[in-house]
Design a protein around this motif. Structure first.
Motif, PDB file in Angstrom:
ATOM      1  N   TYR A  11       0.833  -1.190   0.000  1.00  0.00           N
ATOM      2  CA  TYR A  11       0.000   0.000   0.000  1.00  0.00           C
ATOM      3  C   TYR A  11       0.880   1.257   0.000  1.00  0.00           C
ATOM      4  CZ  TYR A  11      -4.711  -1.846   0.423  1.00  0.00           C
ATOM      5  OH  TYR A  11      -5.924  -2.418   0.158  1.00  0.00           O
ATOM      6  N   SER A  12       0.446   2.247  -0.763  1.00  0.00           N
ATOM      7  CA  SER A  12       1.149   3.516  -0.864  1.00  0.00           C
ATOM      8  C   SER A  12       0.227   4.648  -0.425  1.00  0.00           C
ATOM      9  CB  SER A  12       1.600   3.771  -2.311  1.00  0.00           C
ATOM     10  OG  SER A  12       2.454   2.755  -2.774  1.00  0.00           O
ATOM     11  N   LEU A  13       0.815   5.758  -0.085  1.00  0.00           N
ATOM     12  CA  LEU A  13       0.062   6.961   0.242  1.00  0.00           C
ATOM     13  C   LEU A  13       0.009   7.820  -1.008  1.00  0.00           C
ATOM     14  CD1 LEU A  13      -1.359   8.845   2.241  1.00  0.00           C
ATOM     15  CD2 LEU A  13       0.895   9.693   2.927  1.00  0.00           C
ATOM     16  N   ALA A  14      -1.195   8.026  -1.551  1.00  0.00           N
ATOM     17  CA  ALA A  14      -1.365   8.781  -2.788  1.00  0.00           C
ATOM     18  C   ALA A  14      -2.369   9.900  -2.584  1.00  0.00           C
ATOM     19  CB  ALA A  14      -1.817   7.861  -3.914  1.00  0.00           C
ATOM     20  N   THR A  15      -2.198  10.995  -3.342  1.00  0.00           N
ATOM     21  CA  THR A  15      -3.103  12.135  -3.250  1.00  0.00           C
ATOM     22  C   THR A  15      -3.609  12.526  -4.638  1.00  0.00           C
ATOM     23  OG1 THR A  15      -1.511  13.951  -3.588  1.00  0.00           O
ATOM     24  CG2 THR A  15      -1.644  12.995  -1.366  1.00  0.00           C
ATOM     25  N   THR A  16      -4.605  13.382  -4.619  1.00  0.00           N
ATOM     26  CA  THR A  16      -5.169  13.875  -5.877  1.00  0.00           C
ATOM     27  C   THR A  16      -4.318  14.979  -6.491  1.00  0.00           C
ATOM     28  OG1 THR A  16      -6.585  15.346  -4.579  1.00  0.00           O
ATOM     29  CG2 THR A  16      -7.539  13.246  -5.321  1.00  0.00           C
ATOM     30  N   GLY A  17      -3.157  15.231  -5.918  1.00  0.00           N
ATOM     31  CA  GLY A  17      -2.244  16.221  -6.484  1.00  0.00           C
ATOM     32  C   GLY A  17      -1.387  16.938  -5.465  1.00  0.00           C
ATOM     33  N   ILE A  18      -1.798  16.928  -4.219  1.00  0.00           N
ATOM     34  CA  ILE A  18      -1.022  17.593  -3.176  1.00  0.00           C
ATOM     35  C   ILE A  18       0.303  16.855  -2.973  1.00  0.00           C
ATOM     36  CG2 ILE A  18      -0.954  18.184  -0.720  1.00  0.00           C
ATOM     37  CD1 ILE A  18      -4.003  18.416  -0.834  1.00  0.00           C
ATOM     38  N   GLU A  19       1.407  17.597  -3.020  1.00  0.00           N
ATOM     39  CA  GLU A  19       2.723  16.994  -2.828  1.00  0.00           C
ATOM     40  C   GLU A  19       3.033  16.896  -1.345  1.00  0.00           C
ATOM     41  OE1 GLU A  19       5.722  18.953  -5.095  1.00  0.00           O
ATOM     42  OE2 GLU A  19       4.789  18.470  -7.034  1.00  0.00           O
TER      43      GLU A  19
END
Length: 365
Positions: free
Chosen positions: A159-167
């Motif tokens: 599992y990874s931590l992903a966002t809709t664009g926030i770095e």
């Protein structure tokens, strides 16, 4: 009458019409997935399993149901016990809140692990007769005590931590950020990271992500196509595993005992083989999805490329997740420390790693 009750009533009528209101009394078993065929646990596990069992010519056929058409995610155990279905493929243990307390052990953060490694480790954990509590092994405590038989499906990739664009490059970038959590253990991890956990299934999180109700998720990259997330998730941190989601192929003990010796032997062999084939497929899909989404503009950042402060921050959160999970379950009377030590050993024996703080807490050599 609620939609769920209507569904259960319809399923009960179907069971009665087939003469299969309890354990299977005929060759045909109802096998159900709460997820659609596009998901690697349906199209690349349930379907190959059905094909292999039917091709073995041992007198077992299946009626297959997908996308929760008979039993929805988190209701598989009740569906088995009520005779609505004979086989859950998979039984999504983390969605059965409080009923499979030790099964979340595979979601504990690790390093250098993949689906094949974790699936193999879970097979050994389920086969082990090592006592955890009151003379019971992991399998007896989690599976046998519930009157069911189970085998692992292929673990998700890390599992990874992903966002809709926030770095997410510094700890302050995570603090307070609403992020989807799929299990109590994910909630612990996100709290340790300072984020705001929002609990929901992956299937329910598309709209939340598209509307920025949540701005990120903990999920394996290989899972993204199952929920059409490729166009939503634009930034992900890799190189630190946020655990692997595992679930079970399951049936009741009554159904199992209704099979012949030949059927049981063949079933067990094929279930193990398909689990490992599924794991290898998931690992390949992880690579493929990363390559395709990278080409389309998604940014994947290795943890080593972030600041030292951010690396230390995430490593501490990973270790604290182990510690909090263990202590919370121990307070509830479950042998979490014993299973965590056993799991850590199985992971490290296969070349994986666990966070330093967790290893120190568990007094591992």
């Amino acid at each position: 009458m609620s939609s769920n009750l209507l569904k259960l009533t319809a399923a009960g009528l179907l069971a009665g019409s087939l003469g299969l209101t309890g354990a299977a009394t005929a060759e045909t078993l109802r096998i159900s997935s709460g997820i659609g065929q596009q998901h690697f646990w349906a199209g690349e596990h349930m379907d190959p399993f059905i094909k292999a069992i039917e091709s073995a010519d041992i007198g077992i056929d299946f009626e297959a149901y997908y996308s929760g058409s008979l039993v929805t995610p988190g209701q598989e155990l009740d569906g088995l016990n009520d005779g609505i279905i004979h086989v859950a493929a998979p039984l999504l243990a983390p969605y059965h809140e409080g009923r499979f307390p030790l099964s979340d052990v595979t979601q504990l953060p690790t390093l250098e692990t993949n689906s094949e490694l974790v699936t193999d480790a879970l097979l050994e954990l389920m086969d082990s007769d090592q006592e955890l509590k009151d003379g019971k092994s992991f399998y007896e405590y989690e599976i046998g005590d519930k009157g069911i038989r189970g085998w692992p499906v292929g673990a998700t990739s890390a599992y990874s931590l992903a966002t809709t664009g926030i770095e997410l490059r510094e700890p302050s970038d995570i603090e307070g950020l609403p992020i989807r959590a799929g299990s109590p253990l994910h909630t612990i991890l996100l709290e340790e990271l300072g984020a705001t956990p929002v609990t929901m299934t992956s299937a329910d999180s598309y709209e939340a992500l598209s509307r920025d109700t949540v701005e990120g998720t903990i999920l394996s990259v290989a899972d993204w196509p199952s929920y059409s997330f490729e166009d939503l998730l634009e930034y992900a941190i890799t190189g630190i595993s946020m655990g692997h989601w595992e679930s079970y192929l399951a049936m009741t003990e009554e159904t199992w005992q209704g099979l012949t010796d030949e059927q049981r032997e063949t079933w067990d062999r094929i279930a193990r083989e398909i689990a490992m084939e599924n794991a290898r497929h998931i690992d390949r899909q992880e690579v493929k999805v990363r390559e395709e989404t990278s080409a389309d503009g998604t940014t994947f950042v290795q943890i080593e490329d972030l600041s030292g402060e951010m690396q230390d921050y995430m490593a501490k959160a990973a270790s604290q997740t182990w510690i909090r999970w263990i202590e919370q379950l121990e307070e509830d009377g479950h042998p979490a420390r014993a299973v965590a030590r056993q799991w850590a050993g199985l992971i490290t024996e296969r070349g994986g790693e666990i966070p330093d703080g967790a290893a120190e807490y568990l007094d591992l050599d």
